[in-house]
Design an enzyme around this catalytic site. Sequence first.
Site, PDB file in Angstrom:
ATOM      1  N   CYS A 134       3.068  33.684  36.602  1.00  0.00           N
ATOM      2  CA  CYS A 134       3.956  32.545  36.835  1.00  0.00           C
ATOM      3  C   CYS A 134       4.109  31.791  35.528  1.00  0.00           C
ATOM      4  O   CYS A 134       3.113  31.372  34.920  1.00  0.00           O
ATOM      5  CB  CYS A 134       3.375  31.642  37.919  1.00  0.00           C
ATOM      6  SG  CYS A 134       4.322  30.121  38.175  1.00  0.00           S
ATOM      7  N   CYS A 181      12.686  33.784  42.996  1.00  0.00           N
ATOM      8  CA  CYS A 181      11.553  32.928  43.363  1.00  0.00           C
ATOM      9  C   CYS A 181      11.993  31.492  43.603  1.00  0.00           C
ATOM     10  O   CYS A 181      12.779  30.931  42.840  1.00  0.00           O
ATOM     11  CB  CYS A 181      10.485  32.993  42.277  1.00  0.00           C
ATOM     12  SG  CYS A 181       9.044  31.965  42.621  1.00  0.00           S
ATOM     13  N   GLN A 241      -3.864  15.661  40.685  1.00  0.00           N
ATOM     14  CA  GLN A 241      -2.575  15.988  40.068  1.00  0.00           C
ATOM     15  C   GLN A 241      -2.640  17.341  39.358  1.00  0.00           C
ATOM     16  O   GLN A 241      -3.633  17.666  38.710  1.00  0.00           O
ATOM     17  CB  GLN A 241      -2.175  14.901  39.081  1.00  0.00           C
ATOM     18  CG  GLN A 241      -1.841  13.570  39.738  1.00  0.00           C
ATOM     19  CD  GLN A 241      -0.555  13.593  40.548  1.00  0.00           C
ATOM     20  OE1 GLN A 241       0.149  14.591  40.604  1.00  0.00           O
ATOM     21  NE2 GLN A 241      -0.246  12.483  41.190  1.00  0.00           N
ATOM     22  N   CYS A 258       5.426  10.645  44.878  1.00  0.00           N
ATOM     23  CA  CYS A 258       5.922  12.010  44.667  1.00  0.00           C
ATOM     24  C   CYS A 258       7.196  12.251  45.462  1.00  0.00           C
ATOM     25  O   CYS A 258       7.737  13.354  45.460  1.00  0.00           O
ATOM     26  CB  CYS A 258       4.853  13.034  45.041  1.00  0.00           C
ATOM     27  SG  CYS A 258       4.321  12.934  46.767  1.00  0.00           S
ATOM     28  N   GLU A 286       8.214  12.564  39.801  1.00  0.00           N
ATOM     29  CA  GLU A 286       7.347  11.477  40.253  1.00  0.00           C
ATOM     30  C   GLU A 286       7.945  10.163  39.753  1.00  0.00           C
ATOM     31  O   GLU A 286       8.521  10.106  38.663  1.00  0.00           O
ATOM     32  CB  GLU A 286       5.936  11.637  39.688  1.00  0.00           C
ATOM     33  CG  GLU A 286       5.234  12.901  40.127  1.00  0.00           C
ATOM     34  CD  GLU A 286       4.290  12.692  41.287  1.00  0.00           C
ATOM     35  OE1 GLU A 286       3.805  11.560  41.476  1.00  0.00           O
ATOM     36  OE2 GLU A 286       4.013  13.678  42.005  1.00  0.00           O
ATOM     37  N   TYR A 338      -4.994   4.674  49.027  1.00  0.00           N
ATOM     38  CA  TYR A 338      -4.765   6.125  49.013  1.00  0.00           C
ATOM     39  C   TYR A 338      -5.459   6.720  47.771  1.00  0.00           C
ATOM     40  O   TYR A 338      -4.870   7.478  47.009  1.00  0.00           O
ATOM     41  CB  TYR A 338      -3.274   6.457  48.957  1.00  0.00           C
ATOM     42  CG  TYR A 338      -2.397   5.690  49.927  1.00  0.00           C
ATOM     43  CD1 TYR A 338      -2.170   6.164  51.222  1.00  0.00           C
ATOM     44  CD2 TYR A 338      -1.781   4.500  49.553  1.00  0.00           C
ATOM     45  CE1 TYR A 338      -1.359   5.463  52.107  1.00  0.00           C
ATOM     46  CE2 TYR A 338      -0.965   3.790  50.434  1.00  0.00           C
ATOM     47  CZ  TYR A 338      -0.757   4.289  51.708  1.00  0.00           C
ATOM     48  OH  TYR A 338       0.059   3.594  52.581  1.00  0.00           O
ATOM     49  N   CYS A 369      11.443  33.675  33.064  1.00  0.00           N
ATOM     50  CA  CYS A 369      10.791  34.422  34.147  1.00  0.00           C
ATOM     51  C   CYS A 369      11.723  35.488  34.702  1.00  0.00           C
ATOM     52  O   CYS A 369      12.869  35.211  35.058  1.00  0.00           O
ATOM     53  CB  CYS A 369      10.384  33.458  35.258  1.00  0.00           C
ATOM     54  SG  CYS A 369       9.622  34.269  36.686  1.00  0.00           S
ATOM     55  N   CYS A 423      10.819  27.651  40.900  1.00  0.00           N
ATOM     56  CA  CYS A 423      11.561  26.884  39.879  1.00  0.00           C
ATOM     57  C   CYS A 423      13.041  26.851  40.228  1.00  0.00           C
ATOM     58  O   CYS A 423      13.566  27.787  40.835  1.00  0.00           O
ATOM     59  CB  CYS A 423      11.403  27.520  38.490  1.00  0.00           C
ATOM     60  SG  CYS A 423       9.735  27.455  37.822  1.00  0.00           S
TER      61      CYS A 423
END
Length: 542
Positions: free
Chosen positions: A274, A183, A355, A492, A533, A386, A177, A186
Amino acid sequence: MPTAKNEQYQGPERRERSVLKKLKKVNKKKKRDTDDHTSRANILFLELEEALSTFNSVKNTNVLINDIQNPTELMGNFMFTRDRPTIIADSVDILYQTSEGDGIGFVPKSMYASPFVEEGDDIFNKFTAVVVPKTIVGDKVKIKLNMHHQFYSEAVLLQVLNSNSRSTPRKDTLVVCQKFEECSGCQFQMLSYDKQLQLKRDTIVKAYRFFYPELLGELDQSEFGKVIGCENQYAYRTKLTPHYKVPRVIKNETLSIGLNHVNPTMQVVDLESCAIATPSINRALTITRKKIKEEVKNEPLEAQGRQRTILLRDGLRMNKETGEHTRACYGESSKVMTEKVEDFVFQFDPSSFFQNNNSILIPVLEYIKYHIGLGAKSYKYLVDTYCGVGFFGISLSKSIPKEGKVFGIELSERSINFATHNAMLNGLEVPKRMQFISGSADSMFKNEEFLNSGIKGKESIVIMDPSRKGSTESFMRQLLEFKPKLIIYVSCNVFTQARDLSLFNKLQEEGSISYRVRDVVGFDFFPQTKHVETVAVLELLD
């Protein structure tokens, strides 16, 4: 060596009053943060202590945590962006990696601080911890000091001095990128994928070292926190939320539409595409950018300066007659999104949680099914706390016998409506086979509908997938009283997961119920970024 400009800098009385006012606000917020040991501020403080220990070991010194504390005057002088002193540190070693993906190094205060502190303050053998985005342990960097906080300073990366050296794992040729350096989306494009997975495993181990160290001694260290990689390392993200501000003087060429700059004092990074977003999102981004630049010309005066957020979501566009489908991008105005994972179809509105990386979902489900399978078909019920739009409950429904039941709860009534719809969409009988209710997970096991469902803990699996803030003591106490045979905790935020499991362990020690953590594994939902995760599996001991 650090060099200073504006050495005789001294602000007026009005500025000093403003400094004290802003510092008071900062200190008030920090005081609130201390209520949660897993807040970003507290985690960074723990990481600074570890970084300082590394610094002392490498430099053979004995610098204490108070020796890196920044005086109020120093924080004040670096608070304002317009007249902030320009301090360049020419060569700083990055010695530690934070869970946010930043590097930490140390700069002697004696090299730059004397013009900005009261006469007589001892700044010798004192250091400033610098947090440097886009850096990795092993880098030697040139930086500019930015905003100062109580125990560290933000820094702007100007140059990596040893980018072609074997002393750093960095490989800048891997970066795809053009806006990577600016940015904040990432953090790790300059690293091999194996190295990225290792750093994410380090984060998992760190979280448990901070908040549940006892567990590290109980499980196999060679496997603990191992991170399962993602098949797609780019072009995987199915949701993007670029934003922009309507400028007071509207010129198309100056309107930036994109993500936050890595330097918080800078404006939004203008992104034409992106690298981690799906092709359909990038196609839509091109069209949306052009449309916005035309629309802002007619914005009313009162709208100027306001930040706007764009929602772009990748989903299926299906032919209802043939069942054929293609990938397409939808915006916030779209009524319903459609996704397919394995043999199951899910629908939800664009603002609902689902997700954002479909390619990693099947390995996650396979991992959970494996642990369910170890129970030799002794599970009759699956309780999906949840539950959102019903992803886990529906996807795992085949692991529950036909006479069993899936029961889910979610605070959002709209999500529950979609969960019920998704169960019927996939041919699952409602409410006999699948039942979803609106309510708080904190009171789930006392919920009248749940109590009337006939679900018993001794034949149950409980799935937990809370938000980043994790679960609560109230929920954990009820969970312990319910006594499910298997608990699957999907998170997460591994720091809140470690905190919650430590609490669960303390609570079970108060009674006769005993659980064992069978496994803790990471999944790389977001390659090239700091995020990881984790799935923890707990089993009831007979």
